[in-house]
Design a protein around this motif. Structure first.
Motif, PDB file in Angstrom:
ATOM      1  N   LYS A  89       0.731  -1.197  -0.063  1.00 11.87           N
ATOM      2  CA  LYS A  89       0.013   0.046   0.051  1.00 11.87           C
ATOM      3  C   LYS A  89       0.861   1.204   0.111  1.00 11.87           C
ATOM      4  CE  LYS A  89      -3.902  -1.934   2.446  1.00 11.87           C
ATOM      5  NZ  LYS A  89      -4.866  -2.030   3.456  1.00 11.87           N
ATOM      6  N   GLU A  90       1.852   1.200   0.851  1.00 14.55           N
ATOM      7  CA  GLU A  90       2.790   2.479   0.969  1.00 14.55           C
ATOM      8  C   GLU A  90       3.968   2.624   0.000  1.00 14.55           C
ATOM      9  OE1 GLU A  90       2.973  -0.010   3.431  1.00 14.55           O
ATOM     10  OE2 GLU A  90       1.088   0.803   4.436  1.00 14.55           O
ATOM     11  N   HIS A  91       4.241   1.227  -0.742  1.00 15.26           N
ATOM     12  CA  HIS A  91       5.546   1.371  -1.611  1.00 15.26           C
ATOM     13  C   HIS A  91       5.250   0.856  -2.904  1.00 15.26           C
ATOM     14  CE1 HIS A  91       8.117   2.773   1.570  1.00 15.26           C
ATOM     15  NE2 HIS A  91       7.471   2.027   2.624  1.00 15.26           N
ATOM     16  N   GLY A  92       4.030   0.583  -3.627  1.00  9.56           N
ATOM     17  CA  GLY A  92       3.871   0.389  -4.819  1.00  9.56           C
ATOM     18  C   GLY A  92       3.748  -0.994  -5.265  1.00  9.56           C
ATOM     19  N   LYS A  93       4.232  -1.339  -6.444  1.00 13.51           N
ATOM     20  CA  LYS A  93       4.095  -3.052  -6.848  1.00 13.51           C
ATOM     21  C   LYS A  93       5.729  -3.120  -7.414  1.00 13.51           C
ATOM     22  CE  LYS A  93       1.901  -2.514 -11.418  1.00 13.51           C
ATOM     23  NZ  LYS A  93       0.978  -3.010 -12.073  1.00 13.51           N
ATOM     24  N   MET A  94       5.823  -4.616  -7.306  1.00 18.45           N
ATOM     25  CA  MET A  94       7.089  -5.168  -7.831  1.00 18.45           C
ATOM     26  C   MET A  94       6.677  -6.356  -8.649  1.00 18.45           C
ATOM     27  SD  MET A  94       9.880  -5.579  -4.961  1.00 18.45           S
ATOM     28  CE  MET A  94      10.447  -3.984  -3.922  1.00 18.45           C
ATOM     29  N   VAL A  95       7.049  -6.081  -9.959  1.00 19.14           N
ATOM     30  CA  VAL A  95       6.503  -7.217 -11.033  1.00 19.14           C
ATOM     31  C   VAL A  95       7.830  -8.241 -11.094  1.00 19.14           C
ATOM     32  CG1 VAL A  95       5.647  -8.018 -13.359  1.00 19.14           C
ATOM     33  CG2 VAL A  95       4.716  -5.910 -11.950  1.00 19.14           C
ATOM     34  N   TRP A  96       7.952  -9.581 -10.757  1.00 17.91           N
ATOM     35  CA  TRP A  96       8.938 -10.299 -10.829  1.00 17.91           C
ATOM     36  C   TRP A  96       8.772 -11.450 -11.636  1.00 17.91           C
ATOM     37  CZ3 TRP A  96      12.869 -11.067  -6.655  1.00 17.91           C
ATOM     38  CH2 TRP A  96      12.646 -10.094  -5.739  1.00 17.91           C
ATOM     39  N   THR A  97       9.957 -11.783 -12.689  1.00 21.65           N
ATOM     40  CA  THR A  97      10.050 -13.085 -13.460  1.00 21.65           C
ATOM     41  C   THR A  97      11.519 -13.380 -12.969  1.00 21.65           C
ATOM     42  OG1 THR A  97      10.823 -11.730 -15.277  1.00 21.65           O
ATOM     43  CG2 THR A  97       8.577 -12.151 -15.164  1.00 21.65           C
ATOM     44  N   GLY A  98      11.340 -14.777 -13.080  1.00 17.00           N
ATOM     45  CA  GLY A  98      12.782 -15.382 -12.754  1.00 17.00           C
ATOM     46  C   GLY A  98      12.758 -16.832 -13.253  1.00 17.00           C
ATOM     47  N   GLU A  99      13.868 -17.674 -13.409  1.00 15.02           N
ATOM     48  CA  GLU A  99      14.094 -18.873 -13.839  1.00 15.02           C
ATOM     49  C   GLU A  99      14.864 -19.646 -12.797  1.00 15.02           C
ATOM     50  OE1 GLU A  99      15.277 -18.742 -17.876  1.00 15.02           O
ATOM     51  OE2 GLU A  99      17.432 -18.582 -17.325  1.00 15.02           O
ATOM     52  N   LYS A 100      14.563 -21.048 -12.834  1.00 14.39           N
ATOM     53  CA  LYS A 100      15.358 -21.793 -11.847  1.00 14.39           C
ATOM     54  C   LYS A 100      16.052 -22.786 -12.861  1.00 14.39           C
ATOM     55  CE  LYS A 100      14.752 -25.329  -8.160  1.00 14.39           C
ATOM     56  NZ  LYS A 100      15.359 -26.522  -9.086  1.00 14.39           N
ATOM     57  N   ASN A 101      17.580 -22.965 -12.656  1.00 15.36           N
ATOM     58  CA  ASN A 101      18.236 -24.009 -13.170  1.00 15.36           C
ATOM     59  C   ASN A 101      18.898 -24.696 -12.133  1.00 15.36           C
ATOM     60  OD1 ASN A 101      19.840 -25.206 -14.905  1.00 15.36           O
ATOM     61  ND2 ASN A 101      20.793 -23.394 -16.008  1.00 15.36           N
ATOM     62  N   LYS A 102      18.489 -25.848 -12.026  1.00 18.83           N
ATOM     63  CA  LYS A 102      19.229 -26.789 -10.948  1.00 18.83           C
ATOM     64  C   LYS A 102      19.029 -26.054  -9.749  1.00 18.83           C
ATOM     65  CE  LYS A 102      22.218 -28.887 -14.111  1.00 18.83           C
ATOM     66  NZ  LYS A 102      23.151 -29.356 -14.587  1.00 18.83           N
ATOM     67  N   ASN A 103      20.020 -25.472  -8.745  1.00 17.22           N
ATOM     68  CA  ASN A 103      19.979 -25.218  -7.575  1.00 17.22           C
ATOM     69  C   ASN A 103      20.122 -23.605  -7.525  1.00 17.22           C
ATOM     70  OD1 ASN A 103      19.447 -27.350  -6.109  1.00 17.22           O
ATOM     71  ND2 ASN A 103      21.578 -27.641  -5.827  1.00 17.22           N
ATOM     72  N   GLN A 104      20.205 -23.002  -8.635  1.00 17.83           N
ATOM     73  CA  GLN A 104      20.197 -21.355  -8.998  1.00 17.83           C
ATOM     74  C   GLN A 104      19.036 -20.825  -9.497  1.00 17.83           C
ATOM     75  OE1 GLN A 104      23.564 -20.296  -8.746  1.00 17.83           O
ATOM     76  NE2 GLN A 104      24.270 -22.162  -8.094  1.00 17.83           N
ATOM     77  N   ILE A 105      18.844 -19.418  -9.223  1.00 17.10           N
ATOM     78  CA  ILE A 105      17.966 -18.752  -9.671  1.00 17.10           C
ATOM     79  C   ILE A 105      18.416 -17.626 -10.179  1.00 17.10           C
ATOM     80  CG2 ILE A 105      17.239 -17.681  -7.365  1.00 17.10           C
ATOM     81  CD1 ILE A 105      14.248 -17.949  -7.886  1.00 17.10           C
TER      82      ILE A 105
END
Length: 128
Positions: A89-105
């Protein structure tokens, strides 16, 4: 005796469902320690915590960003990708995209807040 059989059966079903969800969703139940960058400069590090259907950032919650439902897909590289939108409400929004490759992100997110220019972050990390 019937109670013990019912209890044993219930435990088997719960265990089976938990394992099935984890196999279908490689993020579920995982915590990743990520580094967040603006350009090439390290901004901060935090834990990105995934449950079966929600994700939460350990620093994000300090700014009022709520747990967010996330979706997963297989991307063009054949990697499991997630996306979500965290709202505060106070700080807006964050739109995330990511991918997982084995144990890494790795991935990116865009933070937008009224009265400030959007900030593009990239992140990378590994399972904690």
């Amino acid at each position: 005796m019937k109670q013990y059989i019912f209890l044993a059966f219930s435990i088997i079903i719960i265990t089976f469902n938990s394992n099935a969800q984890s196999k279908d969703n490689p993020y579920a139940g995982k915590t990743f320690r990520i580094d967040n960058y603006i350009g090439d400069k390290l901004d901060n590090s935090e834990d990105l915590v995934f449950t079966n259907n929600e994700v939460e950032g350990s620093i994000c919650v300090q700014y009022g960003f709520k747990k967010a439902k996330y979706t997963t897909t297989i991307n063009k590289k054949g990697l499991q990708e997630f996306s979500c939108t965290m709202i505060s409400k106070e700080h807006g929004k964050m739109v995330w995209t990511g991918e997982k490759n084995k144990n890494q992100i790795s991935g990116k997110y865009l933070w937008t807040k009224e009265g400030q220019d959007p900030i593009q972050y990239t992140f990378k990390g590994k399972i904690k």
